[in-house]
Design an enzyme around this catalytic site. Sequence first.
Site, mmCIF file in Angstrom:
data_model
loop_
_atom_site.group_PDB
_atom_site.id
_atom_site.type_symbol
_atom_site.label_atom_id
_atom_site.label_comp_id
_atom_site.label_asym_id
_atom_site.label_seq_id
_atom_site.Cartn_x
_atom_site.Cartn_y
_atom_site.Cartn_z
ATOM 1 N N LYS A 57 9.265 -66.366 2.370
ATOM 2 C CA LYS A 57 8.189 -66.241 1.380
ATOM 3 C C LYS A 57 7.840 -67.629 0.853
ATOM 4 O O LYS A 57 8.716 -68.487 0.745
ATOM 5 C CB LYS A 57 8.669 -65.400 0.194
ATOM 6 C CG LYS A 57 8.742 -63.913 0.435
ATOM 7 C CD LYS A 57 9.099 -63.185 -0.847
ATOM 8 C CE LYS A 57 9.299 -61.704 -0.590
ATOM 9 N NZ LYS A 57 8.068 -61.004 -0.184
ATOM 10 N N ARG A 64 12.616 -51.457 3.806
ATOM 11 C CA ARG A 64 12.596 -50.214 4.589
ATOM 12 C C ARG A 64 13.825 -50.097 5.482
ATOM 13 O O ARG A 64 14.241 -48.997 5.820
ATOM 14 C CB ARG A 64 11.291 -50.156 5.403
ATOM 15 C CG ARG A 64 11.171 -51.256 6.413
ATOM 16 C CD ARG A 64 9.744 -51.479 6.880
ATOM 17 N NE ARG A 64 8.915 -52.125 5.861
ATOM 18 C CZ ARG A 64 7.628 -52.415 6.027
ATOM 19 N NH1 ARG A 64 7.020 -52.107 7.163
ATOM 20 N NH2 ARG A 64 6.946 -53.014 5.064
HETATM 21 N N1 BES Z 1 9.919 -57.036 -1.990
HETATM 22 C C1 BES Z 1 8.725 -57.221 -1.257
HETATM 23 C C2 BES Z 1 7.521 -56.491 -1.864
HETATM 24 C C3 BES Z 1 7.028 -56.953 -3.217
HETATM 25 C C4 BES Z 1 5.944 -57.796 -3.295
HETATM 26 C C5 BES Z 1 7.588 -56.491 -4.382
HETATM 27 C C6 BES Z 1 5.449 -58.185 -4.528
HETATM 28 C C7 BES Z 1 7.121 -56.886 -5.609
HETATM 29 C C8 BES Z 1 6.037 -57.720 -5.692
HETATM 30 C C9 BES Z 1 8.903 -56.688 0.164
HETATM 31 O O1 BES Z 1 10.170 -56.807 0.684
HETATM 32 C C10 BES Z 1 7.993 -57.482 1.049
HETATM 33 O O2 BES Z 1 8.252 -58.632 1.240
HETATM 34 N N2 BES Z 1 6.951 -56.827 1.575
HETATM 35 C C11 BES Z 1 6.003 -57.443 2.428
HETATM 36 C C12 BES Z 1 5.783 -56.525 3.587
HETATM 37 C C13 BES Z 1 5.166 -57.181 4.789
HETATM 38 C C14 BES Z 1 6.123 -58.182 5.383
HETATM 39 C C15 BES Z 1 4.825 -56.123 5.792
HETATM 40 C C16 BES Z 1 4.710 -57.641 1.652
HETATM 41 O O3 BES Z 1 4.406 -56.829 0.758
HETATM 42 O O4 BES Z 1 3.997 -58.591 1.914
HETATM 43 MN MN MN Z 2 10.485 -58.668 1.664
#
Ligand code: BES
Ligand code: MN
Length: 499
Positions: free
Chosen positions: A275, A349
């Site tokens: 990230k 997931r």
């Molecule tokens: N923990 C994050 C989702 C999240 C984003 C929670 C913002 C709270 C605030 C999750 O693990 C994630 O990184 N999701 C990705 C999914 C993608 C890689 C398909 C996302 O939302 O970008």
């Molecule tokens: Mn994530």
Amino acid sequence: MNLEVIQADQKQETELLVLGMFEDDLYLQGIHKEIDEALHGILSQMLGKKEFTGKERESQWLPTYGHYAAERILLLGLGKRGTAQPRTYRLLGGKIEKQRKNSEKVMVALSTFKQDPYSTEEIAQWMAEGLELATYVHHGLKTSAQPERTEAQILFQVSEDDAHDVQEALSFGQVLAEGINLTRRLVNTPANYMRPKHLVQEAEALAKRYGMELEILEESKMEEMGMDALLSVGRGSTEPSYCVVLKYRGCTEWDNVLGLVGKGVCIDTGGYSLKPGNSMADMYTDMGGAATVLGTMEVIARQQLPINVVGVIGAVENMIDGNAFKPGDVISSLAGKSIEINNTDAEGRLVLADCVTYARQLGASYLVDMATLTGGILVALGDQVTGVMSNDEAWVEELLEAAHEADEYAWRLPIFPVHRDMLKSSQADLVNSAGRLAHPITAGAFIESFVGETPWIHLDIAGTATTNKENEIQPKGATGAMVRTLVTLAQHFSQEETD
Ligand code: BES
Ligand code: MN
Ligand code: ZN
């Protein structure tokens, strides 16, 4: 905070007396009239000059200079008769807690807040919730002295007939708010203080306090069982991963079990699908699902609901090192399905896949999983509405009804076969990420493929678990969203059991 009923005819000295007033109902009678007379007409003067109009959430102080059995009086506006909502009462409860300053003995003239169609008990419960929610503050780790609050005794004046039921309602409102505050505290704690082992300790403490059964799966055990999806996420961390199970038995037979499953990613760096720094910093809240399970189970256990619940939490850190899982890896899972990893940031997931499988093995007959799963849900529904997905019409109807009753926003998104198709992999049973399109839904579809025939609901709380707005009962940060809905769902579940 000490919430108690007192019979209205028992006169008692108090520091602070709280009265409700309706905007369209400002003629003085009953206790308002009594106070106006004792204070030589000051209340009627104030109303005449429109210094207080009774608008919703308006407040006004009245000093009594010894002319009344309370040192000070706090008037709270309820708006026009018939307009105050449950949340109005929660906010007013919060207002009392914030405004009482250091008054330790507060009397609430409950009858002045009464409004159809709500019962005195309902109003008492909502105000109690607000009072307790407002006590939650997050000082974090500030080393400067923080204002100290005195513990208050809040007495609700009621008629003799109502005393017992109102006392129960006050206790329930308080227990509910304490569960929500537990969730908030866990979510607000930074990742270096809330590692997977700390989440385990919190579950352990709950189990001890309320007599629930506890099972802690360590890495070696999970290895043996084949929980490769959960383990893969935690492999890049020096902190061990855990799967924690809490069992609450409210019935003699272990059947009709409600399974609550929570994502407990204590820090989500994204792993090798890293990230950007600014979005990483908030990811200490990525164990919000697990915290919601714990807060909910605390309330269920304290209320001794006549149902069976199994809570399953996957506690891990998504980090980077030489052992970490990588994009392109193919991993396995407790259910035996193979998964092609195309994005290590779609880690929640994976944790949930193994946890829902284990919940089913433990006898869960109805499932609700909850997770801060996707940024997309925030884009789609905003930060006040929880995303809902399900494989079962009747079960999801129960949840949506519970959310409505609990006064929380929840909205269902579809899972169509086209969404399931997006998870196809050329070399494994599925991919873990289907990319950007509809990603909250494909994330749900991924979990769905692990629940088989079990009625299942997925709650994406990535938007609702935290907020940057504040009010009387909600500081910035963790909200404890969906605890109230899940407790309501559990109550309905128990009513069906006993029917
Ligand atoms: N923990 C994050 C989702 C999240 C984003 C929670 C913002 C709270 C605030 C999750 O693990 C994630 O990184 N999701 C990705 C999914 C993608 C890689 C398909 C996302 O939302 O970008
Ligand atoms: Mn994530
Ligand atoms: Zn995450």
